[in-house]
Design a protein around this motif. Sequence first.
Motif, PDB file in Angstrom:
ATOM      1  N   ALA A 129      18.556  14.369  15.662  1.00 49.02           N
ATOM      2  CA  ALA A 129      18.753  13.496  14.466  1.00 49.02           C
ATOM      3  C   ALA A 129      17.696  12.188  14.608  1.00 49.02           C
ATOM      4  O   ALA A 129      17.100  11.860  13.549  1.00 49.02           O
ATOM      5  CB  ALA A 129      20.194  12.487  14.832  1.00 49.02           C
ATOM      6  N   PHE A 130      17.477  11.892  16.071  1.00 47.37           N
ATOM      7  CA  PHE A 130      16.454  10.878  16.376  1.00 47.37           C
ATOM      8  C   PHE A 130      15.157  11.325  15.629  1.00 47.37           C
ATOM      9  O   PHE A 130      14.063  10.692  15.086  1.00 47.37           O
ATOM     10  CB  PHE A 130      16.229  10.344  17.833  1.00 47.37           C
ATOM     11  N   LEU A 131      14.671  12.790  16.138  1.00 49.73           N
ATOM     12  CA  LEU A 131      13.456  13.307  15.738  1.00 49.73           C
ATOM     13  C   LEU A 131      13.242  13.442  14.250  1.00 49.73           C
ATOM     14  O   LEU A 131      11.988  13.400  13.598  1.00 49.73           O
ATOM     15  CB  LEU A 131      13.257  14.652  16.487  1.00 49.73           C
ATOM     16  N   ARG A 132      14.216  13.526  13.563  1.00 49.79           N
ATOM     17  CA  ARG A 132      14.334  13.548  11.982  1.00 49.79           C
ATOM     18  C   ARG A 132      13.856  12.269  11.709  1.00 49.79           C
ATOM     19  O   ARG A 132      12.932  12.119  10.663  1.00 49.79           O
ATOM     20  CB  ARG A 132      15.820  13.780  11.431  1.00 49.79           C
ATOM     21  N   VAL A 133      14.385  11.167  12.020  1.00 52.39           N
ATOM     22  CA  VAL A 133      13.707   9.683  11.656  1.00 52.39           C
ATOM     23  C   VAL A 133      12.405   9.511  12.105  1.00 52.39           C
ATOM     24  O   VAL A 133      11.600   8.822  11.398  1.00 52.39           O
ATOM     25  CB  VAL A 133      14.846   8.407  12.075  1.00 52.39           C
ATOM     26  N   TRP A 134      12.119   9.973  13.313  1.00 53.63           N
ATOM     27  CA  TRP A 134      10.805   9.773  13.726  1.00 53.63           C
ATOM     28  C   TRP A 134       9.805  10.304  12.966  1.00 53.63           C
ATOM     29  O   TRP A 134       8.903   9.778  12.534  1.00 53.63           O
ATOM     30  CB  TRP A 134      10.741  10.143  15.210  1.00 53.63           C
ATOM     31  N   PHE A 345      15.137   5.725   2.117  1.00 50.99           N
ATOM     32  CA  PHE A 345      14.649   5.726   3.510  1.00 50.99           C
ATOM     33  C   PHE A 345      15.206   4.353   4.392  1.00 50.99           C
ATOM     34  O   PHE A 345      15.471   4.616   5.449  1.00 50.99           O
ATOM     35  CB  PHE A 345      13.021   5.703   3.515  1.00 50.99           C
ATOM     36  N   ALA A 346      15.391   3.297   3.490  1.00 51.69           N
ATOM     37  CA  ALA A 346      15.677   2.038   4.124  1.00 51.69           C
ATOM     38  C   ALA A 346      17.261   2.349   4.326  1.00 51.69           C
ATOM     39  O   ALA A 346      17.523   1.863   5.754  1.00 51.69           O
ATOM     40  CB  ALA A 346      15.807   0.780   3.153  1.00 51.69           C
ATOM     41  N   ARG A 347      17.974   3.077   3.757  1.00 49.89           N
ATOM     42  CA  ARG A 347      19.330   3.579   4.249  1.00 49.89           C
ATOM     43  C   ARG A 347      19.495   4.367   5.287  1.00 49.89           C
ATOM     44  O   ARG A 347      20.380   4.376   6.359  1.00 49.89           O
ATOM     45  CB  ARG A 347      20.134   4.032   3.239  1.00 49.89           C
ATOM     46  N   ILE A 348      18.432   5.266   5.668  1.00 50.89           N
ATOM     47  CA  ILE A 348      18.531   6.115   6.709  1.00 50.89           C
ATOM     48  C   ILE A 348      18.289   5.384   8.127  1.00 50.89           C
ATOM     49  O   ILE A 348      19.030   5.711   9.092  1.00 50.89           O
ATOM     50  CB  ILE A 348      17.284   7.447   6.258  1.00 50.89           C
ATOM     51  N   LEU A 349      17.118   4.521   7.780  1.00 46.40           N
ATOM     52  CA  LEU A 349      16.817   3.501   9.159  1.00 46.40           C
ATOM     53  C   LEU A 349      18.124   2.517   9.195  1.00 46.40           C
ATOM     54  O   LEU A 349      18.205   2.532  10.778  1.00 46.40           O
ATOM     55  CB  LEU A 349      15.588   2.982   8.694  1.00 46.40           C
ATOM     56  N   MET A 350      18.379   2.159   8.643  1.00 40.33           N
ATOM     57  CA  MET A 350      19.786   1.201   8.762  1.00 40.33           C
ATOM     58  C   MET A 350      20.959   2.074   9.299  1.00 40.33           C
ATOM     59  O   MET A 350      21.353   1.554  10.481  1.00 40.33           O
ATOM     60  CB  MET A 350      20.340   0.666   7.407  1.00 40.33           C
ATOM     61  N   VAL A 351      21.295   3.135   8.835  1.00 44.14           N
ATOM     62  CA  VAL A 351      22.341   3.986   9.680  1.00 44.14           C
ATOM     63  C   VAL A 351      21.982   4.462  11.073  1.00 44.14           C
ATOM     64  O   VAL A 351      22.852   4.246  11.946  1.00 44.14           O
ATOM     65  CB  VAL A 351      22.617   5.241   8.838  1.00 44.14           C
ATOM     66  N   SER A 352      20.521   4.780  11.227  1.00 42.53           N
ATOM     67  CA  SER A 352      20.152   5.205  12.425  1.00 42.53           C
ATOM     68  C   SER A 352      20.321   4.249  13.432  1.00 42.53           C
ATOM     69  O   SER A 352      20.621   4.362  14.533  1.00 42.53           O
ATOM     70  CB  SER A 352      18.718   6.078  12.419  1.00 42.53           C
ATOM     71  N   SER A 353      19.931   2.831  12.939  1.00 43.45           N
ATOM     72  CA  SER A 353      20.097   1.760  13.815  1.00 43.45           C
ATOM     73  C   SER A 353      21.612   1.606  14.269  1.00 43.45           C
ATOM     74  O   SER A 353      21.821   1.233  15.235  1.00 43.45           O
ATOM     75  CB  SER A 353      19.689   0.523  13.104  1.00 43.45           C
TER      76      SER A 353
END
Length: 509
Positions: A129-134, A345-353
């Motif tokens: 999951a982290f690699l997806r965001v990375w 993309f902002a929502r993906i970053l927010m949820v990953s945080s």
Amino acid sequence: MDEGNIVVQDGDGSASVNGVEKRVPEGDGVSFSSHKEEDGDEPVALKRQIGLVGCIAFVVGTVIGSGIFISPKGVLQNTGSVGLSLVVWVACGLLSTIGALCYAELGTCITKSGGDFTYILESFGAVPAFLRVWTLLVAVRTASFAVLVITAATYLIQPLFDDCGVPTSVIQLLGATLLAAVFCLNSVSVAWSNRVQIIFSVAKVLGLVIIIVSGVVLMVQGNVENLRDGFTPAIEVSASNIPLAFYSGLFAYSGWQFLPSFTEEIINPARNIPIGIVVSMTIITGVYIMANLAYFVVLTPAELLASEAVALTFAERVLGPWSVIISLAVAMSCIGSLNGALFSFARILMVSSREGVMPQVLGMIHINYKSPLPAAVVSFPIVIAMLMSPDINTLINYLSFTRWLFISIAVASIPYFRWKYPDMPRPFKVPIILPIIFIICALFVVGVSIYSSPVDVGIGAAITVAGVPVYFFFVWWENKPVWFTDAMDSLTCFLQRFLYIAPGAKKTD
């Protein structure tokens, strides 16, 4: 004021709350309370304010970017005939719709935002999951933002220079201005981001309708010479090139996977996500097929292959001096696609945080605007740096295969969840054969990438794997040095004060 209280902790455990000294539990740091209980203010959280029209506009506006104006050349190059290229466009539309329906099931049974990041996290763990965001942050999303804004700037400024070349610096400056406007919009207003998406979606579809209507009129008048013997090869193409045609076609359809990335902001997602996907993908596929027919009515295969911008060549041939309308439509199409992609993309970053795999500050929300401001602006300097790059497309080529790899992993969550959680509520459910078909096709695209561009894929794989040590240092390793954690806490505190942000509620109602 109707904002939340500002709490600033001092080193001795005391704190000032709106200027009044109080004691707070040690280690609380700086925070903005989610609400003022005595006033009954609403919590600092994202609101459900996107309805069915917003969902349709998001998918249409995000998917229809520059692809339909450019990709027809790539499809024809690798099929060799008009008829086969149209078959590829239909097949790409069907495959994209299958993938979108699979994401609709995931988006309605897993009610958290984050899209495929959340699905991969829930099914296969934090590292993939982290690699997806990375990969999204390093190049996949950020580089595509840069390409979209450069394309928009080029089409906006080109009519002013006629046949003269546009200076690169002018394009970059206008691109940076457009980029700043879109990032600012996404930072300060969710509602206006949604409205702008609707407006630009209508504008780009109207531009394509002009192309389609022109083509239909010419067909009715009998101009169908280019469509006769459609499957007769216009150029000799090896059968091994057919997968590359699908690659070009699927590029034009990309973007459907981001609708469930903001599930928590969609009104009645169990209804609006599936309906929004079905309606929008039907519109997109129909528009794409008709636009390609119009191109072939006006342009011979040789003329289309010689064109660098198929839509503009078509417009110059049919509309004459009014071709500037199509130029404007292409620019608005790219800006709308950028707006939608940044929103998701902002929502993906927010949820990953929020899930603990990205810095805490990216999960915070602006107290007044109720928008994920830090997550919306964090990629801005990266994209600005990419605007200065002489070849942005190289980064996209390096990591394009990872997009399909991670999408196939996300869709693989469906059979996994069907097996492990058979009683999970599923407001929308696809036949199990559909995710299986999609996974096979997606992995085939990955395999073709490895075969056709082994060097690019190797470099992209190295960039992806480079995220593993980043994950283990910043996420997995809990006993970091005190100086490091103190520095990070101080930075977080500063950003909370500077940006006026607060930790949001875990999930919207």
